[in-house]
Design an enzyme around this catalytic site. Structure first.
Site, PDB file in Angstrom:
ATOM      1  N   HIS A   1      -8.629  -1.696  -5.998  1.00  0.00           N
ATOM      2  CA  HIS A   1      -8.212  -1.641  -7.396  1.00  0.00           C
ATOM      3  C   HIS A   1      -9.129  -2.556  -8.200  1.00  0.00           C
ATOM      4  O   HIS A   1      -9.272  -3.731  -7.872  1.00  0.00           O
ATOM      5  CB  HIS A   1      -6.783  -2.177  -7.578  1.00  0.00           C
ATOM      6  CG  HIS A   1      -5.724  -1.393  -6.882  1.00  0.00           C
ATOM      7  ND1 HIS A   1      -4.826  -0.593  -7.549  1.00  0.00           N
ATOM      8  CD2 HIS A   1      -5.378  -1.308  -5.581  1.00  0.00           C
ATOM      9  CE1 HIS A   1      -3.974  -0.050  -6.685  1.00  0.00           C
ATOM     10  NE2 HIS A   1      -4.292  -0.473  -5.481  1.00  0.00           N
TER      11      HIS A   1
ATOM     12  N   GLN B   1       0.857  -1.201   0.000  1.00  0.00           N
ATOM     13  CA  GLN B   1       0.000   0.000   0.000  1.00  0.00           C
ATOM     14  C   GLN B   1       0.888   1.244   0.000  1.00  0.00           C
ATOM     15  O   GLN B   1       1.823   1.349   0.797  1.00  0.00           O
ATOM     16  CB  GLN B   1      -0.917   0.007   1.229  1.00  0.00           C
ATOM     17  CG  GLN B   1      -1.897   1.183   1.214  1.00  0.00           C
ATOM     18  CD  GLN B   1      -2.941   1.128   2.323  1.00  0.00           C
ATOM     19  OE1 GLN B   1      -2.960   0.195   3.133  1.00  0.00           O
ATOM     20  NE2 GLN B   1      -3.816   2.115   2.357  1.00  0.00           N
TER      21      GLN B   1
ATOM     22  N   VAL C   1      -0.750   4.551  -0.912  1.00  0.00           N
ATOM     23  CA  VAL C   1      -1.613   5.690  -0.586  1.00  0.00           C
ATOM     24  C   VAL C   1      -2.487   5.271   0.594  1.00  0.00           C
ATOM     25  O   VAL C   1      -3.280   4.326   0.486  1.00  0.00           O
ATOM     26  CB  VAL C   1      -2.483   6.112  -1.795  1.00  0.00           C
ATOM     27  CG1 VAL C   1      -3.411   7.261  -1.391  1.00  0.00           C
ATOM     28  CG2 VAL C   1      -1.610   6.529  -2.978  1.00  0.00           C
TER      29      VAL C   1
ATOM     30  N   HIS D   1      -8.657   1.942  -0.570  1.00  0.00           N
ATOM     31  CA  HIS D   1      -9.148   1.900  -1.949  1.00  0.00           C
ATOM     32  C   HIS D   1      -9.075   0.482  -2.479  1.00  0.00           C
ATOM     33  O   HIS D   1      -8.250  -0.324  -2.057  1.00  0.00           O
ATOM     34  CB  HIS D   1      -8.324   2.834  -2.847  1.00  0.00           C
ATOM     35  CG  HIS D   1      -6.853   2.581  -2.781  1.00  0.00           C
ATOM     36  ND1 HIS D   1      -6.078   3.067  -1.750  1.00  0.00           N
ATOM     37  CD2 HIS D   1      -6.012   1.891  -3.587  1.00  0.00           C
ATOM     38  CE1 HIS D   1      -4.816   2.680  -1.936  1.00  0.00           C
ATOM     39  NE2 HIS D   1      -4.760   1.957  -3.039  1.00  0.00           N
TER      40      HIS D   1
HETATM   41  P1  5GP Z   1      -1.723   1.178  -3.441  1.00  0.00           P
HETATM   42  O1  5GP Z   1      -0.300   0.851  -3.812  1.00  0.00           O
HETATM   43  O2  5GP Z   1      -1.772   2.114  -2.261  1.00  0.00           O
HETATM   44  O3  5GP Z   1      -2.602  -0.016  -3.270  1.00  0.00           O
HETATM   45  O4  5GP Z   1      -2.316   1.937  -4.686  1.00  0.00           O
HETATM   46  C1  5GP Z   1      -2.193   3.296  -4.891  1.00  0.00           C
HETATM   47  C2  5GP Z   1      -2.484   3.556  -6.336  1.00  0.00           C
HETATM   48  O5  5GP Z   1      -2.738   4.933  -6.501  1.00  0.00           O
HETATM   49  C3  5GP Z   1      -1.329   3.206  -7.269  1.00  0.00           C
HETATM   50  O6  5GP Z   1      -1.755   2.226  -8.212  1.00  0.00           O
HETATM   51  C4  5GP Z   1      -0.973   4.536  -7.921  1.00  0.00           C
HETATM   52  O7  5GP Z   1      -0.617   4.420  -9.281  1.00  0.00           O
HETATM   53  C5  5GP Z   1      -2.233   5.351  -7.725  1.00  0.00           C
HETATM   54  N1  5GP Z   1      -2.010   6.782  -7.616  1.00  0.00           N
HETATM   55  C6  5GP Z   1      -1.073   7.407  -6.851  1.00  0.00           C
HETATM   56  N2  5GP Z   1      -1.165   8.734  -6.983  1.00  0.00           N
HETATM   57  C7  5GP Z   1      -2.194   8.966  -7.842  1.00  0.00           C
HETATM   58  C8  5GP Z   1      -2.779  10.159  -8.381  1.00  0.00           C
HETATM   59  O8  5GP Z   1      -2.381  11.287  -8.080  1.00  0.00           O
HETATM   60  N3  5GP Z   1      -3.822   9.993  -9.236  1.00  0.00           N
HETATM   61  C9  5GP Z   1      -4.307   8.754  -9.580  1.00  0.00           C
HETATM   62  N4  5GP Z   1      -5.336   8.719 -10.429  1.00  0.00           N
HETATM   63  N5  5GP Z   1      -3.779   7.621  -9.091  1.00  0.00           N
HETATM   64  C10 5GP Z   1      -2.734   7.723  -8.240  1.00  0.00           C
END
Ligand code: 5GP
Length: 131
Positions: A119, A111, A113, A117
């Site tokens: 995906h 993770q 962010v 969320h």
């Molecule tokens: P995680 O790794 O936390 O599960 O997923 C975070 C996702 O947020 C990643 O796939 C990354 O590409 C996406 N992401 C990060 N920053 C932004 C942004 O500013 N805008 C969008 N649309 N996606 C983002």
């Protein structure tokens, strides 16, 4: 000064609850995003770095940092994230061939962010187990 610092430290229950994320800024329209769905509780937008032809993030507007930090009161909202993802998958025409939902919880899961969320990934075949 030192005592105030300690009090501040003790007052923050969660390591993530104070953090502002890019997703909060997208929800407030302070950052651009390709928004695919929105209602009063949920927003869905295209991932900025897509890992599949369809890669959409389904995000609760409530700033819950991780699944682990969700409460029992969030159960309907968590269910709604799945439902919105399912509806979007149908809309994109990938429901029949299949798609993948991913929820990374915490650093070992990858993770990045810290705003909960889901995906929604589709439009290609995926391997199992994931890396
Ligand atoms: P995680 O790794 O936390 O599960 O997923 C975070 C996702 O947020 C990643 O796939 C990354 O590409 C996406 N992401 C990060 N920053 C932004 C942004 O500013 N805008 C969008 N649309 N996606 C983002």
């Amino acid at each position: 000064m030192r005592r105030r610092g300690l009090l501040f430290f003790w007052s923050t229950g969660s390591p993530h609850e104070m953090a502002e994320t890019v997703f909060s800024r997208i929800i407030r329209r302070e950052l651009p995003a390709q928004i695919e769905y929105e209602d009063e509780e949920v927003i869905a937008f295209r991932d900025i770095n897509p890992q599949a032809p369809i890669h959409v993030l389904v995000v609760p507007k409530k700033p819950i940092a991780t699944l682990d930090e969700a409460g029992e009161e969030d159960i309907p909202l968590l269910g709604k994230l799945l439902w919105v993802a399912r509806q979007l998958a149908r809309q994109y025409g990938i429901a029949e061939r299949g798609y993948r939902l991913v929820l990374n919880c915490g650093h070992e899961a990858g993770q990045t962010v810290y705003h909960l969320h889901l995906h929604l990934l589709g439009g290609r075949a995926f391997r199992w187990p994931p890396g």
